[in-house]
Design a protein around this motif. Structure first.
Motif, PDB file in Angstrom:
ATOM      1  N   ILE A  20       0.841  -1.201   0.000  1.00  0.00           N
ATOM      2  CA  ILE A  20       0.000   0.000   0.000  1.00  0.00           C
ATOM      3  C   ILE A  20       0.878   1.255   0.000  1.00  0.00           C
ATOM      4  O   ILE A  20       0.610   2.208  -0.739  1.00  0.00           O
ATOM      5  CB  ILE A  20      -0.983  -0.022   1.184  1.00  0.00           C
ATOM      6  N   ALA A  21       1.943   1.244   0.803  1.00  0.00           N
ATOM      7  CA  ALA A  21       2.871   2.387   0.818  1.00  0.00           C
ATOM      8  C   ALA A  21       3.521   2.551  -0.556  1.00  0.00           C
ATOM      9  O   ALA A  21       3.675   3.677  -1.052  1.00  0.00           O
ATOM     10  CB  ALA A  21       3.931   2.188   1.896  1.00  0.00           C
ATOM     11  N   TRP A  22       3.891   1.431  -1.183  1.00  0.00           N
ATOM     12  CA  TRP A  22       4.494   1.472  -2.525  1.00  0.00           C
ATOM     13  C   TRP A  22       3.506   2.066  -3.520  1.00  0.00           C
ATOM     14  O   TRP A  22       3.867   2.882  -4.366  1.00  0.00           O
ATOM     15  CB  TRP A  22       4.902   0.060  -2.941  1.00  0.00           C
ATOM     16  N   ARG A  23       2.273   1.642  -3.407  1.00  0.00           N
ATOM     17  CA  ARG A  23       1.250   2.153  -4.332  1.00  0.00           C
ATOM     18  C   ARG A  23       1.054   3.661  -4.156  1.00  0.00           C
ATOM     19  O   ARG A  23       0.931   4.396  -5.132  1.00  0.00           O
ATOM     20  CB  ARG A  23      -0.080   1.437  -4.123  1.00  0.00           C
ATOM     21  N   LEU A  24       1.027   4.118  -2.921  1.00  0.00           N
ATOM     22  CA  LEU A  24       0.834   5.549  -2.663  1.00  0.00           C
ATOM     23  C   LEU A  24       2.036   6.382  -3.091  1.00  0.00           C
ATOM     24  O   LEU A  24       1.892   7.562  -3.410  1.00  0.00           O
ATOM     25  CB  LEU A  24       0.533   5.776  -1.179  1.00  0.00           C
ATOM     26  N   GLY A  25       3.228   5.770  -3.114  1.00  0.00           N
ATOM     27  CA  GLY A  25       4.441   6.510  -3.442  1.00  0.00           C
ATOM     28  C   GLY A  25       4.903   6.392  -4.876  1.00  0.00           C
ATOM     29  O   GLY A  25       5.960   6.912  -5.223  1.00  0.00           O
ATOM     30  N   ASN A  26       4.154   5.694  -5.719  1.00  0.00           N
ATOM     31  CA  ASN A  26       4.559   5.475  -7.107  1.00  0.00           C
ATOM     32  C   ASN A  26       3.471   5.921  -8.063  1.00  0.00           C
ATOM     33  O   ASN A  26       2.296   5.907  -7.725  1.00  0.00           O
ATOM     34  CB  ASN A  26       4.807   3.981  -7.354  1.00  0.00           C
ATOM     35  N   VAL A  27       3.898   6.264  -9.280  1.00  0.00           N
ATOM     36  CA  VAL A  27       2.942   6.503 -10.357  1.00  0.00           C
ATOM     37  C   VAL A  27       2.266   5.165 -10.640  1.00  0.00           C
ATOM     38  O   VAL A  27       2.857   4.116 -10.442  1.00  0.00           O
ATOM     39  CB  VAL A  27       3.663   7.064 -11.614  1.00  0.00           C
ATOM     40  N   TRP A  28       1.024   5.206 -11.029  1.00  0.00           N
ATOM     41  CA  TRP A  28       0.281   3.981 -11.312  1.00  0.00           C
ATOM     42  C   TRP A  28      -0.158   4.011 -12.760  1.00  0.00           C
ATOM     43  O   TRP A  28      -0.855   4.939 -13.176  1.00  0.00           O
ATOM     44  CB  TRP A  28      -0.926   3.893 -10.365  1.00  0.00           C
ATOM     45  N   PRO A  29       0.245   3.020 -13.557  1.00  0.00           N
ATOM     46  CA  PRO A  29      -0.125   3.044 -14.978  1.00  0.00           C
ATOM     47  C   PRO A  29      -1.643   2.988 -15.158  1.00  0.00           C
ATOM     48  O   PRO A  29      -2.305   2.158 -14.530  1.00  0.00           O
ATOM     49  CB  PRO A  29       0.522   1.792 -15.560  1.00  0.00           C
ATOM     50  N   PRO A  30      -2.190   3.867 -15.980  1.00  0.00           N
ATOM     51  CA  PRO A  30      -3.645   3.834 -16.200  1.00  0.00           C
ATOM     52  C   PRO A  30      -4.038   2.600 -17.012  1.00  0.00           C
ATOM     53  O   PRO A  30      -3.205   1.973 -17.668  1.00  0.00           O
ATOM     54  CB  PRO A  30      -3.916   5.117 -16.980  1.00  0.00           C
ATOM     55  N   LEU A  31      -5.300   2.273 -16.960  1.00  0.00           N
ATOM     56  CA  LEU A  31      -5.819   1.165 -17.764  1.00  0.00           C
ATOM     57  C   LEU A  31      -5.739   1.524 -19.240  1.00  0.00           C
ATOM     58  O   LEU A  31      -5.810   2.703 -19.607  1.00  0.00           O
ATOM     59  CB  LEU A  31      -7.276   0.882 -17.376  1.00  0.00           C
ATOM     60  N   PRO A  32      -5.590   0.530 -20.099  1.00  0.00           N
ATOM     61  CA  PRO A  32      -5.572   0.817 -21.543  1.00  0.00           C
ATOM     62  C   PRO A  32      -6.867   1.508 -21.982  1.00  0.00           C
ATOM     63  O   PRO A  32      -7.920   1.338 -21.364  1.00  0.00           O
ATOM     64  CB  PRO A  32      -5.472  -0.578 -22.175  1.00  0.00           C
TER      65      PRO A  32
END
Length: 190
Positions: A68-80
């Motif tokens: 969860i911390a990784w997710r909050l601290g990283n850009v998240w690729p959008p869905l195609p």
């Protein structure tokens, strides 16, 4: 081309990929272990498997917090772009539910051992004694947390099955990058 530990705008990095698959493996393995350990006739083997189940439960809890911390601290690729609007709205809710179950399950197990009248200590991987949560011991509380843990486990497995089915649908039917980007990491050049 060198792969990256962090996510890019199109793919997940090694950090997210390793956490995803490690958590998935432990989460599914915990279900199998829990299913077997409560059906054994040998109390010694059951005790050892329960301690192993608790060990992996604590590990899972730590990894999910890290994820969860990784997710909050990283850009998240959008869905195609090919993903339909309804699915775009449902995907974040499904991921939130997965995280919630992955936190609730080990916490409910920890609560269960904390309120147990048997007072058997938790020994994660035989390294140390994990302190109990500050909850009152009682048969009623133990019954409640045992039921909560059981229902959460089956609901969590159903949610994981839905998640796997959706990923396979994306890969084989829609033929988009949703699954492959969680297998192949981003590169430093993306």
């Amino acid at each position: 081309m060198q792969t990256s530990i962090t996510n890019s705008t199109t793919r997940y990095g090694w950090g997210a990929i390793l956490l995803h698959w490690l958590i998935a493996l432990i989460f599914i393995g915990q279900f199998g272990l829990g299913f077997v350990m409560v059906r054994l006739t040998s109390q010694r083997t059951a005790f050892e498997l329960i301690q192993l189940h608790k060990s992996f439960g604590f590990l899972l809890l730590g990894l999910v917090v890290l994820r969860i911390a990784w997710r909050l601290g990283n850009v998240w690729p959008p869905l195609p772009r090919s993903v339909a609007a309804l699915e775009r709205r449902a995907a974040p809710l499904a991921h939130f539910a997965l995280y919630a179950f992955q936190l609730a399950l080990p916490l409910s197990g920890w609560a269960l051992v904390s309120v147990s009248m048997l007072e058997i200590p938790s020994l994660p991987f035989n390294l140390f004694i994990m302190p109990n949560l500050p909850l009152a011991e009682s048969d009623g509380a133990e019954s409640f947390w045992a039921a909560a843990h059981w229902y959460l486990a089956y609901a969590g497995i159903a949610l994981v099955a839905l998640h796997v089915a959706a990923a396979l649908r994306h890969h084989f039917q829609l033929r988009d990058s949703v699954l492959t980007r969680m297998i192949t990491p981003s590169s430093d050049q993306e």
